[in-house]
Design an enzyme around this catalytic site. Structure first.
Site, PDB file in Angstrom:
ATOM      1  N   ASP A  71      33.872 -28.354  27.820  1.00 19.59           N
ATOM      2  CA  ASP A  71      33.100 -27.135  27.587  1.00 19.59           C
ATOM      3  C   ASP A  71      32.813 -27.003  26.092  1.00 19.59           C
ATOM      4  O   ASP A  71      33.618 -27.413  25.272  1.00 19.59           O
ATOM      5  CB  ASP A  71      33.894 -25.884  28.001  1.00 19.59           C
ATOM      6  CG  ASP A  71      34.445 -25.989  29.406  1.00 19.59           C
ATOM      7  OD1 ASP A  71      33.763 -26.597  30.226  1.00 19.59           O
ATOM      8  OD2 ASP A  71      35.549 -25.471  29.647  1.00 19.59           O
ATOM      9  N   ASP A  77      36.924 -18.509  20.766  1.00 20.06           N
ATOM     10  CA  ASP A  77      37.962 -19.345  21.375  1.00 20.06           C
ATOM     11  C   ASP A  77      38.866 -19.916  20.298  1.00 20.06           C
ATOM     12  O   ASP A  77      40.089 -19.930  20.415  1.00 20.06           O
ATOM     13  CB  ASP A  77      37.347 -20.555  22.089  1.00 20.06           C
ATOM     14  CG  ASP A  77      36.733 -20.195  23.415  1.00 20.06           C
ATOM     15  OD1 ASP A  77      35.537 -20.461  23.565  1.00 20.06           O
ATOM     16  OD2 ASP A  77      37.446 -19.673  24.272  1.00 20.06           O
ATOM     17  N   GLU A 100      44.802 -24.562  26.013  1.00 19.27           N
ATOM     18  CA  GLU A 100      43.658 -25.147  26.710  1.00 19.27           C
ATOM     19  C   GLU A 100      42.640 -25.759  25.745  1.00 19.27           C
ATOM     20  O   GLU A 100      41.915 -26.680  26.100  1.00 19.27           O
ATOM     21  CB  GLU A 100      42.978 -24.048  27.534  1.00 19.27           C
ATOM     22  CG  GLU A 100      41.884 -24.514  28.431  1.00 19.27           C
ATOM     23  CD  GLU A 100      40.868 -23.422  28.634  1.00 19.27           C
ATOM     24  OE1 GLU A 100      41.020 -22.668  29.595  1.00 19.27           O
ATOM     25  OE2 GLU A 100      39.929 -23.315  27.820  1.00 19.27           O
ATOM     26  N   GLU A 101      42.603 -25.257  24.518  1.00 20.54           N
ATOM     27  CA  GLU A 101      41.614 -25.737  23.559  1.00 20.54           C
ATOM     28  C   GLU A 101      42.026 -27.002  22.811  1.00 20.54           C
ATOM     29  O   GLU A 101      41.276 -27.500  21.980  1.00 20.54           O
ATOM     30  CB  GLU A 101      41.296 -24.643  22.533  1.00 20.54           C
ATOM     31  CG  GLU A 101      40.684 -23.389  23.135  1.00 20.54           C
ATOM     32  CD  GLU A 101      39.332 -23.655  23.807  1.00 20.54           C
ATOM     33  OE1 GLU A 101      38.672 -24.646  23.464  1.00 20.54           O
ATOM     34  OE2 GLU A 101      38.974 -22.871  24.700  1.00 20.54           O
ATOM     35  N   ASP A 122      45.939 -20.130  27.701  1.00 22.79           N
ATOM     36  CA  ASP A 122      44.475 -20.194  27.668  1.00 22.79           C
ATOM     37  C   ASP A 122      44.071 -19.072  26.726  1.00 22.79           C
ATOM     38  O   ASP A 122      44.152 -17.891  27.079  1.00 22.79           O
ATOM     39  CB  ASP A 122      43.911 -19.965  29.078  1.00 22.79           C
ATOM     40  CG  ASP A 122      42.386 -19.988  29.100  1.00 22.79           C
ATOM     41  OD1 ASP A 122      41.762 -20.033  28.020  1.00 22.79           O
ATOM     42  OD2 ASP A 122      41.821 -19.953  30.210  1.00 22.79           O
ATOM     43  N   LEU A 124      41.333 -17.816  25.403  1.00 20.05           N
ATOM     44  CA  LEU A 124      40.259 -16.872  25.752  1.00 20.05           C
ATOM     45  C   LEU A 124      39.606 -17.350  27.043  1.00 20.05           C
ATOM     46  O   LEU A 124      38.707 -18.192  27.026  1.00 20.05           O
ATOM     47  CB  LEU A 124      39.241 -16.787  24.613  1.00 20.05           C
ATOM     48  CG  LEU A 124      38.538 -15.457  24.440  1.00 20.05           C
ATOM     49  CD1 LEU A 124      39.507 -14.291  24.343  1.00 20.05           C
ATOM     50  CD2 LEU A 124      37.643 -15.484  23.219  1.00 20.05           C
ATOM     51  N   ASP A 125      40.086 -16.820  28.134  1.00 21.40           N
ATOM     52  CA  ASP A 125      39.531 -17.193  29.427  1.00 21.40           C
ATOM     53  C   ASP A 125      38.258 -16.397  29.686  1.00 21.40           C
ATOM     54  O   ASP A 125      38.194 -15.205  29.389  1.00 21.40           O
ATOM     55  CB  ASP A 125      40.555 -16.891  30.527  1.00 21.40           C
ATOM     56  CG  ASP A 125      39.980 -17.169  31.891  1.00 21.40           C
ATOM     57  OD1 ASP A 125      39.740 -18.344  32.199  1.00 21.40           O
ATOM     58  OD2 ASP A 125      39.745 -16.201  32.648  1.00 21.40           O
ATOM     59  N   GLU A 286      46.012 -21.909  33.645  1.00 25.44           N
ATOM     60  CA  GLU A 286      45.403 -20.814  34.403  1.00 25.44           C
ATOM     61  C   GLU A 286      46.090 -20.575  35.746  1.00 25.44           C
ATOM     62  O   GLU A 286      46.563 -19.483  36.042  1.00 25.44           O
ATOM     63  CB  GLU A 286      43.907 -21.111  34.620  1.00 25.44           C
ATOM     64  CG  GLU A 286      43.115 -21.108  33.307  1.00 25.44           C
ATOM     65  CD  GLU A 286      41.715 -21.699  33.412  1.00 25.44           C
ATOM     66  OE1 GLU A 286      41.531 -22.688  34.145  1.00 25.44           O
ATOM     67  OE2 GLU A 286      40.812 -21.180  32.744  1.00 25.44           O
TER      68      GLU A 286
HETATM   69  P1  AHG Z   1      37.428 -20.767  30.136  1.00 32.34           P
HETATM   70  O1  AHG Z   1      36.505 -19.706  29.623  1.00 32.34           O
HETATM   71  O2  AHG Z   1      38.843 -20.540  29.697  1.00 32.34           O
HETATM   72  O3  AHG Z   1      36.939 -22.153  29.858  1.00 32.34           O
HETATM   73  O4  AHG Z   1      37.506 -20.625  31.729  1.00 32.34           O
HETATM   74  C1  AHG Z   1      36.321 -20.530  32.458  1.00 32.34           C
HETATM   75  C2  AHG Z   1      36.638 -20.473  33.901  1.00 32.34           C
HETATM   76  C3  AHG Z   1      37.099 -19.121  34.423  1.00 32.34           C
HETATM   77  O5  AHG Z   1      37.313 -18.111  33.557  1.00 32.34           O
HETATM   78  C4  AHG Z   1      35.999 -18.731  35.354  1.00 32.34           C
HETATM   79  O6  AHG Z   1      36.467 -18.038  36.440  1.00 32.34           O
HETATM   80  C5  AHG Z   1      35.367 -20.012  35.722  1.00 32.34           C
HETATM   81  O7  AHG Z   1      35.490 -20.813  34.608  1.00 32.34           O
HETATM   82  C6  AHG Z   1      33.943 -19.809  36.099  1.00 32.34           C
HETATM   83  O8  AHG Z   1      33.428 -21.009  36.508  1.00 32.34           O
HETATM   84  P2  AHG Z   1      31.983 -21.093  37.171  1.00 32.34           P
HETATM   85  O9  AHG Z   1      31.019 -20.779  36.090  1.00 32.34           O
HETATM   86  O10 AHG Z   1      31.909 -22.505  37.647  1.00 32.34           O
HETATM   87  O11 AHG Z   1      31.959 -20.110  38.308  1.00 32.34           O
HETATM   88 MN    MN Z   2      40.110 -20.316  31.303  1.00 31.00          MN
HETATM   89 MN    MN Z   3      39.617 -20.725  27.645  1.00 27.83          MN
END
Ligand code: AHG
Ligand code: MN
Ligand code: MN
Length: 341
Positions: A71, A77, A100-101, A122, A124-125, A286
């Protein structure tokens, strides 16, 4: 557990005092764990301060770095990641951390003392939602170390979720909340920003045994297995006897979706699919901490066939499907995913 019952007193139960009282449930406690939780609550307040300023100062936007899961990492983050590390590295409570980062474990600097706990977080989820001012949060998971002494190793972090000694999350929403469990119930605190204190607002949270909300990214429907598709279709069928159709809610911030599920009941699902065999969510950062919270509140969490908390992680960033929420809904999901329905 027993708390003072007068309204005036319970209204002003601070997180700090609650943590101190929880310690009494752990015979032989040295205060190390309470110190750890105290530093963590300070760390998330610092992150929250920055998150609330996000629209005001020019720290939004993406950096060119990608995290280990591919990502694009946003600046907040990074801020959250560093803030939590720096708030936790010198307390003497931890022997190792993982975020996570970051691809690898985060070591405690050599000039600081180490302790008997390991922290995974994590920072900043849901950070993809920040630009739209949608709720995000920090998720954390605490283990007792398995290595002997000095700096910890990856072994201290690659433990099954049942071994967690504490877990929780901070939620940066219309108000800021801190929800945690150290084995004696799940408790929620709301930040009073005028005094900077978390006050007990949700004592001993119990998830409803069954609920009528389902939460999943249905945009992935065509990639799902026929069993998962059948389950999803079943939830949308009209059947007054079983209270269907379910209502659909999906924020896209796991921590916020699970928090709603914890309070209202129902189920949150992130299944594996044709593109991502194990879905998107990370077991260590998570799924395990949220499964710990939801189970202690009377709910359940599985990967479709096995209990999340019993999965043995082989690497820090491994992913697993997640079905989490009310016991009844997780049971039904399991029946569909194992072909019993
Ligand atoms: P993060 O922001 O820590 O990378 O996590 C993202 C995760 C979670 O928070 C969220 O429910 C999910 O990604 C959403 O994924 P989709 O966009 O595939 O639905
Ligand atoms: Mn997350
Ligand atoms: Mn995150």
């Amino acid at each position: 557990m027993e708390y003072p019952r007068t309204a005036a007193v319970s209204k002003f139960m601070t997180l700090e005092r609650h943590i101190a009282e929880e310690e009494r449930f752990h015979p032989g406690a040295t205060g190390e764990f309470s110190g750890l939780m105290h530093n963590l609550s300070l760390a998330v307040k610092l992150v929250w301060r920055e998150v609330t300023k996000a629209g005001l100062v020019n720290i939004l936007g993406q950096t060119d770095r990608k995290n280990i899961s591919g990502d694009v990492v946003k600046k907040l983050d990074e801020f959250a990641d560093e803030t939590i590390y720096k708030a936790m590295d010198h307390g003497g409570h931890l022997c190792v951390m993982a975020s996570e980062e970051n691809e690898d474990i985060l070591k405690i600097p050599e000039n600081y003392p180490t302790g008997k706990y390991a922290l995974a977080y994590d920072p900043l989820d849901g950070s993809g939602n920040i630009d739209a001012n949608v709720t995000v949060g920090t998720i954390f998971s605490i283990y007792k170390r398995v290595t002997e002494s000095g700096g910890g190793t990856i072994d201290d972090l690659l433990q099954t979720g049942v071994k967690q000694v504490g877990a929780g999350y901070a939620l940066f929403g219309s108000s800021m909340m801190f929800v945690y469990c150290t084995g004696n119930g799940v408790h929620g605190f709301t930040l009073d920003p005028t005094v900077g204190e978390f006050l007990l607002s949700h004592e001993n949270i119990r998830i409803p045994k069954s609920g009528s909300i389902y939460s999943m990214n249905e945009g992935n429907f065509e990639r799902w297995s026929p069993k998962m598709q059948k389950y999803c279709k079943w939830m949308k069928q009209e059947d007054q006897a079983t209270g269907r159709p379910y209502s659909s809610r999906y924020i896209g911030s796991l921590v916020a979706d699970v928090h709603r599920t914890l309070l209202y009941g129902g189920i949150y699902c992130y299944p594996g699919d044709a593109k991502n065999k194990n879905g998107k969510l990370r077991l260590v950062y998570e799924n395990n901490p949220l499964a710990y919270i939801v189970e202690h509140a009377g709910g359940a969490a599985s990967n479709g066939t096995q209990r999340i908390l019993e999965l043995q992680p082989k690497e820090l960033h491994e992913k697993s499907p997640l079905f989490i929420g009310s016991k009844e809904e997780v049971r039904i999901a399991g029946e569909f995913l194992t072909g019993k329905r």
